[in-house]
Design a protein around this motif. Structure first.
Motif, PDB file in Angstrom:
ATOM      1  N   GLY A 153      19.163 -20.182  24.445  1.00 36.76           N
ATOM      2  CA  GLY A 153      19.238 -18.884  24.465  1.00 36.76           C
ATOM      3  C   GLY A 153      18.174 -18.192  24.846  1.00 36.76           C
ATOM      4  N   ALA A 154      16.951 -18.894  24.653  1.00 41.00           N
ATOM      5  CA  ALA A 154      15.731 -18.448  25.074  1.00 41.00           C
ATOM      6  C   ALA A 154      14.590 -19.701  24.944  1.00 41.00           C
ATOM      7  CB  ALA A 154      15.053 -17.291  24.395  1.00 41.00           C
ATOM      8  N   VAL A 155      13.517 -19.594  25.885  1.00 38.41           N
ATOM      9  CA  VAL A 155      12.505 -20.662  25.758  1.00 38.41           C
ATOM     10  C   VAL A 155      11.299 -20.142  25.421  1.00 38.41           C
ATOM     11  CG1 VAL A 155      11.388 -22.405  27.248  1.00 38.41           C
ATOM     12  CG2 VAL A 155      13.795 -22.052  27.709  1.00 38.41           C
ATOM     13  N   VAL A 156      10.703 -20.441  24.443  1.00 37.91           N
ATOM     14  CA  VAL A 156       9.469 -20.277  24.176  1.00 37.91           C
ATOM     15  C   VAL A 156       8.271 -21.204  24.593  1.00 37.91           C
ATOM     16  CG1 VAL A 156       7.820 -19.336  21.934  1.00 37.91           C
ATOM     17  CG2 VAL A 156      10.561 -19.032  22.061  1.00 37.91           C
ATOM     18  N   VAL A 157       7.290 -20.596  25.388  1.00 41.14           N
ATOM     19  CA  VAL A 157       6.499 -21.576  25.648  1.00 41.14           C
ATOM     20  C   VAL A 157       4.996 -20.917  25.223  1.00 41.14           C
ATOM     21  CG1 VAL A 157       7.334 -22.109  27.840  1.00 41.14           C
ATOM     22  CG2 VAL A 157       5.847 -20.054  27.738  1.00 41.14           C
ATOM     23  N   TYR A 158       3.954 -22.001  25.093  1.00 41.24           N
ATOM     24  CA  TYR A 158       2.695 -21.598  24.167  1.00 41.24           C
ATOM     25  C   TYR A 158       1.509 -21.961  25.278  1.00 41.24           C
ATOM     26  CZ  TYR A 158       5.893 -21.416  20.056  1.00 41.24           C
ATOM     27  OH  TYR A 158       6.894 -21.387  19.268  1.00 41.24           O
ATOM     28  N   GLY A 159       0.532 -21.126  25.157  1.00 43.02           N
ATOM     29  CA  GLY A 159      -0.674 -21.528  25.795  1.00 43.02           C
ATOM     30  C   GLY A 159      -0.813 -21.366  27.241  1.00 43.02           C
ATOM     31  N   ASP A 160      -1.357 -22.436  27.993  1.00 40.11           N
ATOM     32  CA  ASP A 160      -1.561 -22.378  29.487  1.00 40.11           C
ATOM     33  C   ASP A 160      -1.550 -23.831  29.975  1.00 40.11           C
ATOM     34  OD1 ASP A 160      -4.061 -23.489  28.292  1.00 40.11           O
ATOM     35  OD2 ASP A 160      -5.260 -21.782  28.697  1.00 40.11           O
ATOM     36  N   VAL A 161      -1.040 -24.897  29.387  1.00 42.63           N
ATOM     37  CA  VAL A 161      -1.017 -26.223  29.868  1.00 42.63           C
ATOM     38  C   VAL A 161       0.087 -26.334  30.881  1.00 42.63           C
ATOM     39  CG1 VAL A 161      -2.069 -27.323  27.858  1.00 42.63           C
ATOM     40  CG2 VAL A 161       0.416 -27.047  28.068  1.00 42.63           C
ATOM     41  N   ASN A 162       0.194 -27.421  31.655  1.00 43.61           N
ATOM     42  CA  ASN A 162       1.097 -27.765  32.630  1.00 43.61           C
ATOM     43  C   ASN A 162       2.619 -27.501  32.158  1.00 43.61           C
ATOM     44  OD1 ASN A 162      -0.659 -27.855  34.630  1.00 43.61           O
ATOM     45  ND2 ASN A 162      -0.895 -30.084  34.664  1.00 43.61           N
TER      46      ASN A 162
END
Length: 369
Positions: A99-108
């Motif tokens: 239902g949603a994607v949570v991403v973290y920081g700044d990596v590839n």
């Protein structure tokens, strides 16, 4: 936006995409807070950091659940790694639509997940949005800008990050100042960072400077590595240097003879608890890591950041961080060791209080497309 079920309900899952050790530290309090709210979630490990020392030990240290899937992508050039990440993540999101994607920081892994989710029409939430070094030679800066542009929710760790997003035309309704979940993890584990026990176990000197270097600008060019090795040897002439060696720079530092100095102690990569204990017990830290700038801000340890810029200026205005060049590193460190610099420059950054994960979870569980 409208959807049949909010993300995190029984019909959909919130998918957390993690791939490198800084992601794990940031994700842990968010996953925990959502678990406490009964949200349905999946942890997708891309395998960008794939050996035990860089990955699995962090899951154990932080109490993160075993990933629901490990894509096992591994290392590679920016293009080849990002392409492999996108292929694996697209397959995962199609087979198990979140239902949603949570991403973290700044990596590839972060930018790859944002690109795939956006093209599949899946909402994206970016934890640590709005950080800017204004240095486009840094791959991380490109990842940050692309991810923020694609994100439906931008969770900012500091007021200046909110300002950067506003300056780039991001709708203010998408932006939430929540504080820093990495600090949630730090504060939640303070009594586990035992510098004395680590010193005894690894036979470390009583007084030392901790170092950690892995940025391309510092470790990819042989001439730069040679100069840094010389500076670290000069530091070791006056105080012991203890350096867990990141796999990215190991071969370069080995060729330059970093470990040849009798007062330079090179270690294998450490788990989270051991690394922060090492930092906590140091007279000072020499680093190019963003996360270390934040951790030392709270721990009160002088931090010398070997970069011309930082995307975390709040660690300078409210912490113990200073930007240094290779040329002025030794002189600045001399002043730190003499007690002339290194004191905290301001109050603790706003909302760095150990409750950021709960703020993020609150927004996510109330949000629907």
């Amino acid at each position: 936006m409208a959807t049949s079920a909010p993300p995190g309900s029984e019909d959909t899952a919130i998918a957390h995409v993690v791939g490198a050790r800084p992601n794990f530290v940031k994700a842990a309090p968010v996953v925990s807070a959502l678990r406490g709210r009964g949200a349905h979630q999946r942890v997708v490990h891309t395998g960008q950091h794939y050996d035990d020392r860089m990955s699995a030990v962090f899951f154990r240290d932080l109490g993160l659940p075993t990933p629901d899937v490990d894509l096992g992508v591994g290392s590679g050039s920016h293009a080849s790694q990002t392409a492999a990440l996108m292929v694996g993540l697209e397959r995962e999101f199609v087979e198990n639509p979140p239902g949603a994607v949570v991403v973290y920081g700044d990596v590839n892994s972060t930018v790859a997940a944002a690109l795939v989710a956006a093209k599949l029409g899946i909402p994206v939430a970016h934890v640590e949005a709005g950080l800017r070094s204004f240095d486009d030679t840094m791959p991380e800066e490109i990842n940050r800008k692309v991810t923020d542009r694609l994100s439906d929710l931008c969770f900012a760790t500091s007021p200046e990050a909110v300002g950067h997003l506003a300056g780039e035309g991001i709708d203010p309704s998408r932006v939430h100042l929540v504080g820093n979940p990495m600090i949630d993890t730090l504060l939640g584990n303070l009594d586990r960072f035992d510098a004395d026990a680590l010193r005894a176990r690894l036979d470390l000197p009583e007084r030392y400077v901790a170092a950690t270097l892995h940025r391309p600008a510092n470790v990819d060019d042989p001439d730069s590595v040679a100069r840094l090795t010389g500076r670290l040897h000069e530091i070791a002439d006056i105080v012991d240097v203890v350096m867990p060696v990141h796999p990215r720079g190991k071969a370069s530092f080995d060729r330059a003879g970093l470990g040849d100095h009798p007062r330079v102690r090179l270690l294998e990569p450490l788990g989270y608890l051991d690394f922060v204990a090492l930092t906590r017990g140091a007279e000072a830290v020499v680093t190019d890591s963003g996360g270390v700038q934040e951790e030392t801000t709270i721990l009160g340890v002088p931090c010398l950041t070997l970069r011309p810029n930082t995307e975390r200026p709040i660690t300078i205005t409210h912490g113990t961080n200073r930007l240094v060049t290779e040329a002025d590193l030794l002189a600045t460190l001399d002043k730190v060791l003499d007690g002339h610099v290194g004191e905290r420059l301001g109050d603790t950054p706003p909302l760095w209080d150990g409750r950021s994960g709960e703020r993020i979870a609150s927004v996510l569980t109330q949000w629907s497309r």
